[in-house]
Design an enzyme around this catalytic site. Structure first.
Site, mmCIF file in Angstrom:
data_model
loop_
_atom_site.group_PDB
_atom_site.id
_atom_site.type_symbol
_atom_site.label_atom_id
_atom_site.label_comp_id
_atom_site.label_asym_id
_atom_site.label_seq_id
_atom_site.Cartn_x
_atom_site.Cartn_y
_atom_site.Cartn_z
ATOM 1 N N ASN A 220 -10.629 -2.004 -6.473
ATOM 2 C CA ASN A 220 -9.776 -1.125 -7.298
ATOM 3 C C ASN A 220 -10.420 -0.698 -8.621
ATOM 4 O O ASN A 220 -9.969 0.258 -9.257
ATOM 5 C CB ASN A 220 -8.417 -1.783 -7.574
ATOM 6 C CG ASN A 220 -7.473 -1.715 -6.387
ATOM 7 O OD1 ASN A 220 -6.565 -2.531 -6.237
ATOM 8 N ND2 ASN A 220 -7.675 -0.744 -5.497
ATOM 9 N N ASP B 181 0.818 -1.211 0.000
ATOM 10 C CA ASP B 181 0.000 0.000 0.000
ATOM 11 C C ASP B 181 0.858 1.270 0.000
ATOM 12 O O ASP B 181 1.933 1.300 0.598
ATOM 13 C CB ASP B 181 -0.904 -0.026 1.244
ATOM 14 C CG ASP B 181 -2.064 0.928 1.118
ATOM 15 O OD1 ASP B 181 -2.305 1.451 0.014
ATOM 16 O OD2 ASP B 181 -2.738 1.168 2.140
HETATM 17 C C1 FPP Z 1 -1.504 0.147 -3.673
HETATM 18 O O1 FPP Z 1 -1.137 1.510 -3.651
HETATM 19 C C2 FPP Z 1 -0.952 -0.556 -4.839
HETATM 20 C C3 FPP Z 1 -1.664 -1.061 -5.885
HETATM 21 C C4 FPP Z 1 -3.147 -0.944 -5.980
HETATM 22 C C5 FPP Z 1 -1.019 -1.719 -7.035
HETATM 23 C C6 FPP Z 1 0.164 -2.584 -6.686
HETATM 24 C C7 FPP Z 1 0.671 -3.207 -7.907
HETATM 25 C C8 FPP Z 1 1.981 -3.396 -8.197
HETATM 26 C C9 FPP Z 1 3.083 -2.973 -7.316
HETATM 27 C C10 FPP Z 1 2.333 -4.087 -9.487
HETATM 28 C C11 FPP Z 1 2.574 -5.547 -9.258
HETATM 29 C C12 FPP Z 1 2.675 -6.248 -10.562
HETATM 30 C C13 FPP Z 1 2.711 -7.601 -10.730
HETATM 31 C C14 FPP Z 1 2.629 -8.204 -12.075
HETATM 32 C C15 FPP Z 1 2.827 -8.510 -9.620
HETATM 33 P P1 FPP Z 1 -2.280 2.610 -3.728
HETATM 34 O O2 FPP Z 1 -2.439 3.009 -5.153
HETATM 35 O O3 FPP Z 1 -3.512 2.098 -3.070
HETATM 36 O O4 FPP Z 1 -1.628 3.762 -2.914
HETATM 37 P P2 FPP Z 1 -2.407 4.880 -2.054
HETATM 38 O O5 FPP Z 1 -3.072 4.168 -0.924
HETATM 39 O O6 FPP Z 1 -1.293 5.765 -1.609
HETATM 40 O O7 FPP Z 1 -3.372 5.552 -2.973
#
Ligand code: FPP
Length: 247
Positions: free
Chosen positions: A80, A32
């Site tokens: 999401n 996160d």
């Molecule tokens: C959460 O941060 C992260 C995600 C929703 C995406 C995570 C995905 C990856 C790191 C890519 C992985 C790829 C593979 C193929 C395994 P957020 O966007 O919720 O952050 P925030 O809470 O600060 O808004």
């Protein structure tokens, strides 16, 4: 002493505190904070996700080095989809790109990759690359990487309940035979040991519909570090904290 040397020393000191006999076999991670990391730097959110992939690669290496056997990461939740279309599309393309670029190395390291969740709503291109990556690596046995996409813990539990109800109404099983073992055998994670440790980054203290059944007895470690700033050092801190718990 150079900054690099100081960091190395801190790292080594932490590594030495790890009890190799008490390393968790299965670690689950809620990655996160990508968006906030980017916003803090006045960058578009997608830069946080891109950087998040590099961190995932580092943590995959670190967990193998330590002797873990399974890593399960939350890459895309059922919630999401409510994000702006541009971000959803970016994430979907990112998954394909990462698989295309990394699958050779994942395979060479005898790592099996598995996607957990309802893949139906994803575009054919992603579904194809997921399917070819899974079949290429299906016999690998050194390490298992589970990537949860369009995954929700409640949805998974409802799916199992439906499956068991169907089996019961067709006479395949008796209602009295439904128990934890049978329930486990219908989960998307069937055959995989439950995670001993859940790590969530960015300071949030929620499970957010992740592996609700499987996390029943897991230790939870909350790191205040945003996922793009998480690294092997922070991972070792989580392992040491886990090892200090009485299980
Ligand atoms: C959460 O941060 C992260 C995600 C929703 C995406 C995570 C995905 C990856 C790191 C890519 C992985 C790829 C593979 C193929 C395994 P957020 O966007 O919720 O952050 P925030 O809470 O600060 O808004």
């Amino acid at each position: 002493m150079s900054l690099g040397k100081i960091i190395d020393n801190k790292h080594n000191a932490l590594s030495k505190r790890i009890d190799k006999q008490k390393v968790p076999e299965h670690v689950a991670i809620i990655m996160d904070g990508n968006g906030r990391w980017a916003t803090n730097k006045r960058l578009p959110r997608k830069y946080g996700h891109k950087r998040g992939v590099d961190v995932l690669k580092e943590i995959l290496k670190a967990s193998k080095k330590l002797g873990c056997k399974v890593l399960t990461v939350y890459a895309f939740s059922t919630e999401n989809w409510t994000r702006p279309t541009e971000e959803v599309d970016f994430l979907i393309n990112l998954f394909s790109e990462v698989l295309r670029n990394e699958i050779e190395e994942i395979h060479e390291e005898s790592t099996k990759i598995k996607f957990i969740g309802d893949l139906n709503p994803f575009p054919e291109t992603l579904k194809k690359i997921i399917s070819s990556s899974e079949s290429l690596t299906k016999n690998n046995n050194k390490f298992l990487l589970n990537v949860c996409v369009n995954y929700g813990g409640r949805q998974e539990i409802v799916k199992v309940a439906k499956e068991l109800a169907l089996k019961s109404s067709s006479g395949e099983i008796k209602p009295s035979e439904v128990n934890e073992e049978l329930f486990n055998s219908e989960l998307l994670t069937r055959g995989i040991k439950d995670p001993e440790l859940l790590i969530r980054t960015s300071g949030e203290k929620r499970i957010s519909n992740f592996l609700l059944w499987q996390l029943a007895y897991s230790e939870i470690y909350i790191s205040d570090v945003l996922w793009p700033d998480f690294n092997e050092f922070e991972f070792l801190k989580a392992i040491i904290d886990y090892q200090s718990r009485n299980r």
